[in-house]
Design a protein around this motif. Structure first.
Motif, PDB file in Angstrom:
ATOM      1  N   GLU A  18     -59.539  16.975 -44.446  1.00 44.83           N
ATOM      2  CA  GLU A  18     -60.183  17.593 -43.402  1.00 44.83           C
ATOM      3  C   GLU A  18     -59.339  18.432 -42.478  1.00 44.83           C
ATOM      4  OE1 GLU A  18     -63.383  17.663 -39.636  1.00 44.83           O
ATOM      5  OE2 GLU A  18     -63.258  15.971 -41.062  1.00 44.83           O
ATOM      6  N   GLY A  55     -65.950  19.816 -39.952  1.00 41.79           N
ATOM      7  CA  GLY A  55     -65.976  18.901 -41.123  1.00 41.79           C
ATOM      8  C   GLY A  55     -66.793  17.620 -40.193  1.00 41.79           C
ATOM      9  N   ASP A  95     -67.000  23.341 -43.090  1.00 47.91           N
ATOM     10  CA  ASP A  95     -65.846  23.213 -43.845  1.00 47.91           C
ATOM     11  C   ASP A  95     -66.302  23.134 -45.324  1.00 47.91           C
ATOM     12  OD1 ASP A  95     -63.452  22.844 -45.252  1.00 47.91           O
ATOM     13  OD2 ASP A  95     -62.430  21.807 -43.565  1.00 47.91           O
ATOM     14  N   GLY A  98     -65.090  20.434 -47.653  1.00 47.72           N
ATOM     15  CA  GLY A  98     -65.758  19.046 -47.635  1.00 47.72           C
ATOM     16  C   GLY A  98     -67.156  19.145 -48.534  1.00 47.72           C
TER      17      GLY A  98
END
Length: 709
Positions: A18, A55, A95, A98
């Protein structure tokens, strides 16, 4: 350890790469004696080209910052809390890298619950909270602000949206529940459904304010300073933000119905995200936010574990990443400079090309044609389009004058092309005509000039075969309308050299087109697939299936328009010509419809008339159709059409027409408007089991556009 912390810790372990956003807390004294204020700044430590995202670790950082300000608010040491972003960026949501990694429903549920648990704390503090939308805000970036008490927005914001439905998700961190309760259901439907399904349309700062999402709007230059002054006035009571009363009666239900009509018209029930979002908006009518957040969690988890989102992320990565690094493109350092462009032809397509080259390259562009009237008409078209841009405020008068001065038209190719670096032809689609044009151009053009063809289906190699320097001929196939569709199929002939190809890719970049390298095979990529697709529809009709059944059969694909409406847009004559070209190359798979030939011969522009506003089969076309007695159901028709497309794509990949299946999808998304939520075509064929049924294997490996194994 709190439940939220545990959720986020578990999610962070699944996503070790991340790009982490920090949530910095600083304190300042507000003007007018409004007290001490805590300002949280979201910043991933990178410049504006790497937007801030959320994230699991980023959410945990924001959670920790809220821990701090929550204590300060409870102690009475601060009078308010604000949240803003780094320069030019507020935050652009979850994000997605992810999200791609999630393989279990419970992990997906944790992402939804984690976001809610953190964001909703902003509305539960003992002091008012303020979101300062200073830059681009999307998805979760918009939603974190919706949990605040008040919001301001910058006039300089270039992009503000809830794009989740476009990707195959719902706004799942409060958007579906909070936005309609803030601005009303109808406006919320416009932002969440309508804008998303219109190619992810973005809002500007003033629109955000006018919709009522923000309570105040300030200029970008001193946005934060003005926002803090306004905040002080709100806290002191000298400013009271006014909000419209929300209609929770029939207007709410009508808004949801409008949203369903929009979704039906765009995806025809083929993609679940819009409908899940509308269900939550409908339920939000009673203002029960906790129930709304729970519904968002479930919808988010279900959709993350479904095929649509994975295909949407796959499509997003194709358009944002693969498009910028075309597979097979030569070293860009081999590209030669282009300081003047020649266009052979001055018809509509040629004139559109001239305008595009002029606007993007800002170099001299010269058109030629067979008589002065055509040349003048072509130059006149370009001038008129420049005037339209001026009228809309897209360019100023100086720019308009300069562009007009750069475009010219001549009859003599020697006069026009003697110093041109890049010459493209857009003349009649007949090999002999194009060979003659190239012979004439080669005789007068500089030795280094690229000779490009906008052919949609003819052999670039054959076109170049009679030239002294066939290595500088390259296919440069645009899609109509040129100004809108991003795709550019760059075709390498058998003798095209790397320098010519590199120059073509360099020009494509400057034109801001999505360039895909294509082998010199009949009809290249988009037209070959569409012709096989349309041809099978036509075959089914010719054999006896009613037109309306054949058309309705492919609605579950969620295409932007039905096959016969698409044929009308392309033009039946062009469709017939391409089918004839492919029939000569592959007679066992591509047919030439006698019915389509009859429609073209009769001079009909399409199969439908629109007297009632909706498409109705033209009685004159119906009278021309000669059908057999084999009538298929919608399901049988759909299977037959999809089987044909899967077979054709499999053969194209075997032939090496493009490097990978990903390039097929990139071409269809950017050149034919194929649904983004399908990921193009190959993920859909894989998901429906068609690929394995026809070719014995899937086009894509598990996890590429699907849930990881």
């Amino acid at each position: 350890m709190s439940t939220t912390t545990e959720l986020l810790k578990g999610a962070a372990e699944l996503f070790p790469d991340e790009v982490v956003t920090q949530a910095h807390v600083r304190h300042l004294d507000l003007p007018y004696g409004a007290g001490r204020f805590a300002l949280i700044t979201l910043d991933n430590g990178l410049d504006h080209t790497k937007p801030t995202t959320f994230g699991p670790q980023s959410l945990a950082n924001l959670n920790a910052a809220i821990d701090q300000v929550e204590k300060e608010a409870a102690d009475g040491t601060i009078t308010g809390v604000g949240i803003t972003g780094k320069p030019f960026i507020f935050a652009v949501g979850a994000d997605l890298k992810g999200v791609e990694l999630l393989g279990r429903h419970e992990d997906a549920l944790a992402i939804g619950k984690g976001g809610h648990d953190v964001f909703r704390r902003l509305s539960g503090l003992a002091v008012p909270t303020f979101a300062y939308y200073n830059g681009a805000a999307m998805g979760g970036g918009v939603e974190v602000g919706l949990h605040c008490t008040y919001r301001t927005v910058s006039t300089a914001i270039p992009a503000f949206s809830l794009p989740e439905v476009f990707l195959g998700l719902v706004p799942g961190w409060g958007g579906c529940a909070l936005l309609p309760n803030l601005i009303g259901a109808d406006r919320a439907v416009s932002v969440i459904i309508e804008n998303s399904l219109n190619q992810n349309r973005q809002l500007k700062g003033k629109q955000v304010f006018d919709l009522g999402i923000a309570d105040a709007i300030f200029e970008g230059a001193d946005f934060l300073e003005q926002s803090l002054v306004w905040t002080a006035n709100v806290l002191k009571g000298s400013v009271t933000p006014q909000r419209a009363e929300i209609d929770r009666g029939d207007a709410w239900d009508a808004a949801v119905a409008r949203g369903r009509a929009i979704a039906d018209s765009k995806v025809h029930g083929a993609a679940p995200a819009a409908y899940r979002a509308l269900d939550i908006i409908a339920a939000a009518k009673d203002g029960d936010l906790s129930a709304g957040f729970d519904a968002e969690d479930q919808a988010l988890a279900d959709l993350i574990m479904g095929g649509e989102l994975r295909s949407g992320i796959y499509a997003f990565n194709l358009v944002q990443k693969r498009a910028k690094r075309p597979a097979g493109a030569p070293d860009k350092n081999l590209a030669r400079p282009v300081t003047k462009v020649g266009v052979v032809g001055a018809g509509l397509m040629a004139s559109q090309l001239a305008l595009l080259f002029l606007r993007r390259l800002e170099v001299p562009v010269v058109l030629t044609d067979i008589d002065q009237e055509r040349v003048d008409k072509g130059v006149g078209y370009v001038h008129a389009e420049i005037e339209k841009l001026l009228g809309k405020g897209r360019i100023n008068q100086d720019k308009a004058n300069r562009l007009k001065g750069l475009v010219s038209g001549v009859l003599d190719k020697a006069e026009g092309f003697a110093d041109a670096d890049f010459i493209i032809e857009a003349v009649f689609e007949e090999i002999g005509v194009k060979q003659q044009v190239f012979a004439e151009v080669e005789a007068v053009a500089p030795a280094h000039a690229i000779l490009a063809t906008n052919t949609s289906s003819l052999s670039v190699t054959e076109m170049a075969s009679k030239l002294k320097n066939p290595e500088r001929v390259v296919g440069f196939h645009f899609f109509n309308p040129v100004a809108i569709l991003p795709l550019l199929e760059i075709v390498r002939g058998e003798q095209t050299d790397d320098a010519s190809l590199a120059t073509a890719f360099g020009v494509a970049r400057k034109l801001k087109k999505t360039a895909v390298l294509v082998k010199d095979a009949p009809a290249f990529v988009v037209n070959r697939i569409l012709t096989r697709f349309m041809g099978e529809i036509q075959n089914v009709i010719d054999e006896g299936t009613p037109v309306e059944v054949a058309e309705k059969a492919v609605e579950p694909l969620g295409l932007p328009m039905s096959p016969l409406v698409l044929l009308e847009l392309v033009g039946p004559a062009i469709g017939l010509h391409v089918s004839e070209t492919l029939n000569r190359a592959f007679p066992e798979r591509f047919t030439v419809s006698e019915n389509l030939a009859a429609v073209v011969k009769a001079g009909k522009r399409g199969f439908y008339v629109y007297d009632s506003g909706a498409p109705v089969l033209d009685p004159e076309v119906a009278a021309l159709l000669k059908q057999g007695d084999t009538v298929l159901t919608e399901e049988q028709t759909r299977d037959r059409v999809l089987d044909a497309v899967a077979q054709e794509i499999g053969l194209m990949l075997e032939e090496g027409v493009v490097a990978e299946a990903q390039d097929i999808d990139l071409c269809l998304i950017t050149g034919a408007g194929w649904p983004f939520h399908l990921g193009g075509i190959t993920p859909y064929l894989d998901r429906e089991g068609v690929s394995e049924r026809v070719n014995g294997k899937t086009f894509l490996e598990r996890g590429v556009a699907s849930v990881p194994a």
